[in-house]
Write a protein that holds these residues in place. Structure first.
Motif, PDB file in Angstrom:
ATOM      1  N   ASP A   1       0.826  -1.207   0.000  1.00 43.71           N
ATOM      2  CA  ASP A   1       0.000   0.000   0.000  1.00 43.71           C
ATOM      3  C   ASP A   1       0.862   1.260   0.000  1.00 43.71           C
ATOM      4  O   ASP A   1       0.592   2.218  -0.732  1.00 43.71           O
TER       5      ASP A   1
ATOM      6  N   GLN B   1       1.398   4.419  -2.801  1.00 40.65           N
ATOM      7  CA  GLN B   1       0.991   5.787  -2.470  1.00 40.65           C
ATOM      8  C   GLN B   1       2.120   6.803  -2.577  1.00 40.65           C
ATOM      9  O   GLN B   1       1.904   7.941  -3.001  1.00 40.65           O
TER      10      GLN B   1
ATOM     11  N   VAL C   1      -3.762   0.336 -12.765  1.00 38.19           N
ATOM     12  CA  VAL C   1      -5.146   0.682 -12.415  1.00 38.19           C
ATOM     13  C   VAL C   1      -5.976   0.582 -13.682  1.00 38.19           C
ATOM     14  O   VAL C   1      -5.804   1.383 -14.608  1.00 38.19           O
TER      15      VAL C   1
ATOM     16  N   SER D   1      -3.537  -8.157  -5.988  1.00 38.25           N
ATOM     17  CA  SER D   1      -4.522  -7.077  -5.941  1.00 38.25           C
ATOM     18  C   SER D   1      -4.603  -6.498  -4.535  1.00 38.25           C
ATOM     19  O   SER D   1      -4.386  -7.201  -3.543  1.00 38.25           O
TER      20      SER D   1
ATOM     21  N   SER E   1      -8.255  -0.195  -3.625  1.00 35.88           N
ATOM     22  CA  SER E   1      -7.800   1.129  -4.045  1.00 35.88           C
ATOM     23  C   SER E   1      -7.869   2.140  -2.915  1.00 35.88           C
ATOM     24  O   SER E   1      -7.255   3.202  -2.997  1.00 35.88           O
TER      25      SER E   1
ATOM     26  N   LYS F   1     -10.342   3.852  -2.277  1.00 37.09           N
ATOM     27  CA  LYS F   1     -11.215   4.944  -2.710  1.00 37.09           C
ATOM     28  C   LYS F   1     -12.685   4.578  -2.542  1.00 37.09           C
ATOM     29  O   LYS F   1     -13.467   5.356  -2.025  1.00 37.09           O
TER      30      LYS F   1
ATOM     31  N   GLU G   1     -13.255  -1.588  -5.474  1.00 37.19           N
ATOM     32  CA  GLU G   1     -12.305  -1.093  -6.471  1.00 37.19           C
ATOM     33  C   GLU G   1     -10.900  -1.519  -6.078  1.00 37.19           C
ATOM     34  O   GLU G   1     -10.502  -1.358  -4.927  1.00 37.19           O
ATOM     35  N   TYR G   2     -10.159  -2.044  -7.049  1.00 35.51           N
ATOM     36  CA  TYR G   2      -8.841  -2.610  -6.749  1.00 35.51           C
ATOM     37  C   TYR G   2      -7.771  -2.048  -7.683  1.00 35.51           C
ATOM     38  O   TYR G   2      -8.052  -1.607  -8.793  1.00 35.51           O
ATOM     39  N   VAL G   3      -6.526  -2.092  -7.182  1.00 39.13           N
ATOM     40  CA  VAL G   3      -5.345  -1.814  -8.002  1.00 39.13           C
ATOM     41  C   VAL G   3      -4.535  -3.100  -8.037  1.00 39.13           C
ATOM     42  O   VAL G   3      -4.685  -3.980  -7.177  1.00 39.13           O
TER      43      VAL G   3
END
Length: 285
Positions: free
Chosen positions: A72, A76, A204, A231, A234, A236, A240-242
């Motif tokens: 994470d 970021q 993404v 994965s 996100s 957010k 929702e995933y990044v």
């Protein structure tokens, strides 16, 4: 020159960092000062703020998988890159402040990853003991040494027993004999191209059917090997995933550049996390 790691002294991270520097002296010119940090976010934020020249952090374990907080944070923070990876074998020990039988132990302290790596041992030999996660294996060893009247135990490296004057009740208690942690050295610039490289990316994609498969196809079309995909939320919105992806090759190779341009043209956002020499795989003795 200052390098930060997840401390305090006696942690697996410090042990791995010492070996890493011994085997790759070209990373930093001596003298090198090793600085322990209490958490991975504090460590990486200090590196981003230029308080230290590099950060040495665990990324994944062969038994327990990804170290979520590291992934994470790498997703970021800006202007930091993975410059090296290092695979360190991990042997866990059961440590106590005084001699105890297994059935006398009431509580076991350690980092959550270490507890997970010894799950079978704990269920078989210490089913009565509660498990308490700590920020590090060294914090667990410190807690045990400071509370000798309690029937507590810690899981950590044998070196912690020597540093904190603890009894080593059992060695090699990890569930897998090939238990290993992949560490990454993070710095402020990209590593130079080597004979065999790996590139880490954050991808993404759009939230539409087949969007991830469509993005990954750009690597397959160019015969670029995908060695890892993970994965993460996100952060957010729910669902929702990044995606964190490792591919073979250096980022400025023609095939990888073609793939990245194709992703951009498809509206897929990518972030370069690093391009660096591949670590040698761990083999069983």
């Amino acid at each position: 020159m200052k390098i930060g790691y997840l401390g305090p002294t006696g942690s697996f991270s410090e042990e791995a960092l010492q070996l890493f520097l011994a085997t790759q002296p070209e990373i930093m010119e001596p003298p090198v000062e090793l600085i322990p940090f209490t958490t991975i976010p504090k460590l990486l934020n200090a590196c981003q703020a230029l308080e230290i020249e590099g950060a040495f952090v665990p990324l994944e374990n062969s038994t327990e998988g990804q170290v979520a907080v590291t992934m994470d944070m790498l997703g970021q923070i800006e202007n930091l890159y993975i410059m090296r990876e290092f695979i360190h074998p991990v042997e866990q020990c059961l440590l106590t402040a005084k001699p105890l039988d297994f059935e006398e132990i009431e509580q076991v302290f350690s980092h959550e990853q270490a507890l997970g790596q010894c799950r079978d041992f704990l269920e078989t030999h210490l089913p009565q003991a509660s498990q308490s996660p700590c920020f590090s294996t060294t914090e667990a060893a410190t807690k045990i040494s400071q509370n000798p009247d309690h029937n507590w135990a810690a899981i950590g490296p044998r070196r912690s027993a020597e540093i904190y004057n603890l009894h080593c009740l059992a060695e090699k208690i990890q569930d897998s004999t090939l238990n290993a942690t992949r560490f990454v050295f993070v710095g402020h610039h990209l590593a130079e191209m080597s004979e065999e490289d790996k590139t880490s990316l954050l991808i993404v994609t759009g939230d539409t059917p087949g969007s991830l498969a469509d993005a990954l196809q750009e690597f397959s079309l160019r015969s670029i090997n995908l060695s890892r995909i993970e994965s993460r939320p996100s952060k957010k919105r729910l669902g929702e995933y990044v995606f964190f992806v490792d591919v073979d090759g250096y980022v400025f190779s023609s095939s990888l550049q073609d793939a990245l341009w194709a992703l951009k043209n498809k509206g897929v956002n990518t972030k370069l996390l690093g391009s660096y020499p591949k670590a040698k795989p761990l083999t069983k003795n």
